[in-house]
Design a protein around this motif. Structure first.
Motif, short mmCIF file in Angstrom:
data_model
loop_
_atom_site.label_atom_id
_atom_site.label_comp_id
_atom_site.label_asym_id
_atom_site.label_seq_id
_atom_site.Cartn_x
_atom_site.Cartn_y
_atom_site.Cartn_z
N LYS A 29 0.84 -1.21 0.00
CA LYS A 29 0.00 0.00 0.00
C LYS A 29 0.86 1.26 0.00
N GLY A 37 10.57 -3.22 7.94
CA GLY A 37 9.61 -4.34 8.04
C GLY A 37 9.10 -4.75 6.67
N ASN A 38 8.72 -3.77 5.84
CA ASN A 38 8.29 -4.09 4.48
C ASN A 38 9.39 -4.81 3.71
N GLY A 162 4.26 -10.56 4.87
CA GLY A 162 4.61 -10.62 6.28
C GLY A 162 3.47 -11.29 7.04
N ASP A 164 1.55 -10.31 9.28
CA ASP A 164 0.35 -9.52 9.57
C ASP A 164 -0.78 -9.75 8.56
N ALA A 199 9.53 -12.12 9.93
CA ALA A 199 8.20 -12.11 9.30
C ALA A 199 7.36 -10.99 9.91
N VAL A 201 8.60 -7.57 11.82
CA VAL A 201 9.57 -6.68 12.45
C VAL A 201 8.79 -5.71 13.33
N MET A 211 6.24 -2.76 13.25
CA MET A 211 6.83 -1.57 12.62
C MET A 211 5.99 -1.26 11.38
N LYS A 213 4.48 1.54 8.36
CA LYS A 213 4.86 2.77 7.67
C LYS A 213 3.92 3.92 7.98
P1 AMP Z 1 1.73 -2.83 3.90
O1 AMP Z 1 2.76 -2.02 4.63
O2 AMP Z 1 0.53 -3.11 4.74
O3 AMP Z 1 1.42 -2.30 2.55
O4 AMP Z 1 2.39 -4.26 3.68
C1 AMP Z 1 3.23 -4.55 2.60
C2 AMP Z 1 3.95 -5.86 2.87
O5 AMP Z 1 4.92 -5.67 3.90
C3 AMP Z 1 3.02 -6.98 3.36
O6 AMP Z 1 3.48 -8.20 2.80
C4 AMP Z 1 3.23 -6.98 4.84
O7 AMP Z 1 2.98 -8.25 5.41
C5 AMP Z 1 4.71 -6.62 4.95
N1 AMP Z 1 5.00 -5.95 6.22
C6 AMP Z 1 4.50 -4.74 6.62
N2 AMP Z 1 4.99 -4.41 7.82
C7 AMP Z 1 5.79 -5.45 8.22
C8 AMP Z 1 6.59 -5.70 9.38
N3 AMP Z 1 6.66 -4.83 10.38
N4 AMP Z 1 7.29 -6.85 9.42
C9 AMP Z 1 7.25 -7.75 8.40
N5 AMP Z 1 6.52 -7.56 7.27
C10 AMP Z 1 5.80 -6.43 7.18
#
Ligand code: AMP
Length: 342
Positions: A29, A37-38, A162, A164, A199, A201, A211, A213
């Motif tokens: 997103k 983390g991403n 990840g 989540d 998986a 962070v 963590m 964004k």
């Molecule tokens: P998003 O930030 O929701 O768009 O997530 C994009 C990708 O990054 C997804 O596959 C999430 O599972 C992964 N992701 C987001 N934050 C984390 C985190 N803190 N640790 C591990 N993976 C993450």
């Protein structure tokens, strides 16, 4: 009349194909700057296992579920596009979700398959409902179905994300199974694939929270664009604990969430042996800083080069989107036909 349920919808199912690398799908997103983390949870595993049938996208429609600033969304989508190319995902098929109309087309068909009960149980909607907010958008309720459409359209076997994202992938599997049982075998039921370490962070300031964004805690979030001195400052201030025992530097998620998180980041960036011999939190933080800075350096360099060549990024995405439109149109047609639309 063709009564074979595997071919009567006009496409070949995966079962009929010769073995080939698993089709993969994952979206990010554009709601903030990308984080470590991403990168560790999603981008790096995506890059390390990529091939042309990996579809990786920018989920801009998912950024509309809460109040947003159009200018910021535009800028963040552009930044994310550059980052996906900079990470080295150019052997995958990259796309912006809103430029592939099949996503919203299939989403409606799946809304007619999903139950309100299961959508009410999705964490983001549940949390927002509890907050008493009177202006929750309908899209915050239905977006998990759009996410199911995002995934099922490409008929991937694997969804590398990840940890989540587990609830979303579970819902996707339920919807796919229900659709296939009710109307015929249109969709592949995908499985979630999470990395062995990092998986999830955690925030450096609040190591019990992911963590994120769009998180409130700037100091606890390492952004991929953070220069080395900023990484050093954030890691130096990371919350640990007051344990001074000789074995204080150890992984133990419940009582030591901060130290465990730092160790996982270190292992993910520098390998399983990187923490060997480290006995103090100061040494651990120095090792984490060095490992993260080394991991981010090539990425930041390549980002700077690409920022000077936006046409390249545009061309990579235009080609990816054309391929996505070709791949997804027959899947929507198959779903429509299966549901009785003429
Ligand atoms: P998003 O930030 O929701 O768009 O997530 C994009 C990708 O990054 C997804 O596959 C999430 O599972 C992964 N992701 C987001 N934050 C984390 C985190 N803190 N640790 C591990 N993976 C993450």
């Amino acid at each position: 009349m063709n009564t074979n349920p595997r071919t009567h919808l006009g496409f070949e199912t995966v079962a009929a194909q010769p073995p080939q690398p698993a089709v993969r799908l994952s979206l990010l997103k554009p709601t903030g700057h990308l984080t470590l983390g991403n990168y560790l949870g999603a981008l790096r595993p995506m890059r390390d296992t990529q091939h042309a049938d990996c579809f990786y996208g920018i989920a801009d429609l998912h950024a509309l579920t809460v109040r947003h600033d159009p200018g910021r969304l535009r800028a963040l989508s552009q930044e994310l596009a550059t980052m996906l190319v900079a990470v080295g995902l150019d052997r995958s098929t990259l796309f912006v979700q809103s430029r592939v109309p099949a996503h919203t087309e299939l989403s409606y068909l799946l809304e007619a398959t999903a139950y309100t009960g299961e959508l009410s149980r999705m964490i983001q909607f549940k949390e927002k409902s509890r907050s008493g907010d009177q202006a929750i958008r309908a899209a915050l309720y239905t977006y998990p179905v759009l996410m199911a459409a995002d995934i099922l359209l490409y008929r991937p076997r694997q969804v590398p994300v990840g940890d989540d994202q587990r609830q979303h992938v579970e819902l996707t599997r339920d919807i796919a199974q229900r659709f296939n049982t009710t109307y015929g075998p249109v969709f592949v039921v995908p499985e979630i694939v999470t990395p062995p370490v990092a998986a999830r962070v955690m925030d450096l300031q609040d190591p019990t929270a992911k963590m994120a964004k769009s998180g409130e805690s700037g100091p606890g979030v390492i952004y991929l664009v953070d220069p080395p001195d900023v990484v050093r400052r954030k890691v130096a201030r990371a919350v640990t604990d007051s344990d001074t025992a000789p074995d204080a530097v150890r992984r133990d998620r419940e009582p030591k969430p901060g130290v465990t998180n730092l160790l996982e980041i270190l292992e993910a960036c520098a390998g399983a042996e990187a923490a060997a011999g480290i006995t103090t939190y100061g040494a651990l933080k120095r090792a984490v800083t060095d490992a993260v800075v080394a991991e981010l350096e090539p990425l930041q360099k390549s980002c700077a080069e690409l920022a000077a060549d936006p046409e390249h990024v545009r061309a990579v995405f235009a080609a990816g989107e054309e391929r996505c439109r070709q791949v997804t149109a027959p899947v929507v047609a198959a779903a429509q036909a299966a549901m009785g639309l003429i």
